[in-house]
Write an enzyme that holds these catalytic residues in place. Structure first.
Site, PDB file in Angstrom:
ATOM      1  N   ASP A 296       0.967  -1.397   0.047  1.00 50.21           N
ATOM      2  CA  ASP A 296      -0.286  -0.233  -0.248  1.00 50.21           C
ATOM      3  C   ASP A 296       1.493   1.231  -0.066  1.00 50.21           C
ATOM      4  OD1 ASP A 296      -2.324   2.604   1.090  1.00 50.21           O
ATOM      5  OD2 ASP A 296      -3.255   0.322   0.843  1.00 50.21           O
TER       6      ASP A 296
ATOM      7  N   SER B 211       3.766   2.187  -5.302  1.00 46.76           N
ATOM      8  CA  SER B 211       3.598   2.388  -5.898  1.00 46.76           C
ATOM      9  C   SER B 211       3.329   0.871  -7.027  1.00 46.76           C
ATOM     10  CB  SER B 211       3.092   3.117  -6.705  1.00 46.76           C
ATOM     11  OG  SER B 211       2.740   3.821  -7.888  1.00 46.76           O
ATOM     12  N   VAL B 212       1.661   0.837  -7.077  1.00 42.76           N
ATOM     13  CA  VAL B 212       1.806  -0.309  -8.149  1.00 42.76           C
ATOM     14  C   VAL B 212       1.729   0.031  -9.684  1.00 42.76           C
ATOM     15  CG1 VAL B 212      -0.136  -1.383  -7.191  1.00 42.76           C
ATOM     16  CG2 VAL B 212      -1.090   0.904  -8.556  1.00 42.76           C
TER      17      VAL B 212
ATOM     18  N   ASN C  30      -5.798  -5.097  -6.209  1.00 43.88           N
ATOM     19  CA  ASN C  30      -7.456  -4.629  -5.372  1.00 43.88           C
ATOM     20  C   ASN C  30      -6.764  -3.232  -5.492  1.00 43.88           C
ATOM     21  OD1 ASN C  30      -9.297  -5.069  -3.033  1.00 43.88           O
ATOM     22  ND2 ASN C  30      -7.959  -4.040  -2.359  1.00 43.88           N
TER      23      ASN C  30
ATOM     24  N   TYR D 122     -13.352   5.358 -14.312  1.00 45.70           N
ATOM     25  CA  TYR D 122     -13.929   4.343 -13.542  1.00 45.70           C
ATOM     26  C   TYR D 122     -13.687   2.965 -14.186  1.00 45.70           C
ATOM     27  CZ  TYR D 122     -14.141   1.775  -8.606  1.00 45.70           C
ATOM     28  OH  TYR D 122     -14.395   0.431  -8.071  1.00 45.70           O
TER      29      TYR D 122
ATOM     30  N   LYS E 285     -11.964  -0.387 -14.941  1.00 41.91           N
ATOM     31  CA  LYS E 285     -11.721  -1.531 -13.820  1.00 41.91           C
ATOM     32  C   LYS E 285     -12.488  -2.956 -15.147  1.00 41.91           C
ATOM     33  CE  LYS E 285     -11.699  -0.833  -9.640  1.00 41.91           C
ATOM     34  NZ  LYS E 285     -10.727  -1.758  -9.433  1.00 41.91           N
TER      35      LYS E 285
ATOM     36  N   GLY F   6     -18.379  -1.832   2.417  1.00 36.82           N
ATOM     37  CA  GLY F   6     -17.952  -0.889   2.988  1.00 36.82           C
ATOM     38  C   GLY F   6     -16.964  -0.090   3.168  1.00 36.82           C
TER      39      GLY F   6
ATOM     40  N   ARG G 248     -13.662   3.201   2.692  1.00 39.12           N
ATOM     41  CA  ARG G 248     -13.146   4.835   2.543  1.00 39.12           C
ATOM     42  C   ARG G 248     -13.822   4.902   1.370  1.00 39.12           C
ATOM     43  NH1 ARG G 248      -7.281   6.565   1.966  1.00 39.12           N
ATOM     44  NH2 ARG G 248      -6.149   5.490   0.919  1.00 39.12           N
TER      45      ARG G 248
END
Length: 303
Positions: free
Chosen positions: A40, A75-76, A99, A164, A168, A197, A199
């Site tokens: 992360d 970072s990814v 993810n 987005y 995706k 649920g 952030r």
């Protein structure tokens, strides 16, 4: 009772694992015996900043529970460094869970290039970079599991999420292609479209529903998809709130025109109902099956 799913000899990389659904994945994999790389960057949901504490906290949770984990703060988009962390600490990589993600929601007419580019960079390029770095190691060992994170915003569309949704659904396209390439080396590739649920969804979901959509209700599917017991590949699964369903493409049988005689736009209009009729619909599993009706039409009008 099914056999226990265990990962004692496996190494799992989970990106975006410092909170929310990614954290739940990392904790559950560790509970099932995996050695986990908790990745992360620790940035905001808009892709700004960095904070090492997010990954470090999850690693501490895993270790306190008796598990094995290391943190990765990259970072990814530096995916090779994340995979290298797995190799340096554990000597292998068996499962990659892509993810990590951000949101930059805006209506299309207000969207700026930066909103489009950063969402693409994190979701698509980031998932590519991590998976591409792990892929040769999975091929060499003859085993691998890759899970991409898609979204219902990509499958069905959603207001203000063109960037987005594009990213995706693009990840599911990658899923389908890598599933074909990976199968011969026992690399299975699937995608999930989760609702949780977190952030990223706080304020977008009614509070009473938000409380019930616990991230932990997504992770059992991901752990199964990452296991040796799972033989599924190229699948897409919606998951959340304790419910899991598989999604598949559906296409009408269509209407065939004579390719030799040709046809015009008015002919399309006249047969529009038949073109869009889903009675007896086809569910192509690959390109060969997708061409079946077209090839049948060519045969019908063959010389």
């Amino acid at each position: 009772m099914s056999d226990a799913i265990r990962f004692e000899d496996k190494v799992v990389v989970v990106t975006g694992a410092g909170g929310g659904i990614g954290r739940a994945h990392a904790l559950l994999f560790a509970r099932h015996g995996a050695r986990v790389v908790v990745n992360d960057l620790g940035g905001s949901t808009h892709g700004e900043g960095a904070n090492a504490s997010a990954a470090d906290r999850v690693v501490a949770e895993i270790r306190e529970a008796g598990g094995t984990a290391v943190a990765s703060h990259e970072s990814v988009t530096d995916g090779e460094k994340i995979v290298q962390a797995a190799l340096d600490h554990f000597g292998r990589v068996d499962v990659v869970v892509n993810n990590a993600g951000i949101l930059r929601d805006k209506t299309f007419h207000k969207m700026e290039d930066a909103d489009w580019d950063l969402v693409y960079k994190v979701h698509v390029e980031g998932a590519y970079k991590v998976t591409r770095a792990a892929w040769p190691h999975m091929r060499e060992q003859g085993y691998g599991r890759v899970i991409f994170t898609s979204s219902t915003s990509g499958i069905y569309g959603n207001f203000g999420q063109s960037n987005y949704g594009m990213a995706k659904l693009g990840l599911y396209g990658l899923t389908r292609n890598l599933a074909i390439e990976g199968r011969k080396n026992n690399i299975l590739v699937n995608a999930i479209a989760p609702t949780g649920g977190t952030r990223m969804t706080e304020g977008l979901i009614p509070p009473q529903v938000f409380e019930q959509l616990k991230p932990e209700l997504v992770s059992p599917l991901v752990v199964f998809l990452g296991s040796e017991q799972c033989q599924e590949t190229s699948g897409l699964f919606e998951v959340g709130g304790g419910w899991i369903g598989k999604v598949r493409w559906e296409r009408s049988l269509g209407f065939g025109f004579d390719p030799k005689a040709g046809f015009d736009a008015e002919d399309v209009a006249a047969n529009w109902k038949a073109i869009c009729d889903f009675e007896g619909a086809a569910h192509p599993a690959d390109n060969v099956e997708a061409l079946r009706e077209m090839m049948a039409n060519l045969q019908k009008y063959a010389l």
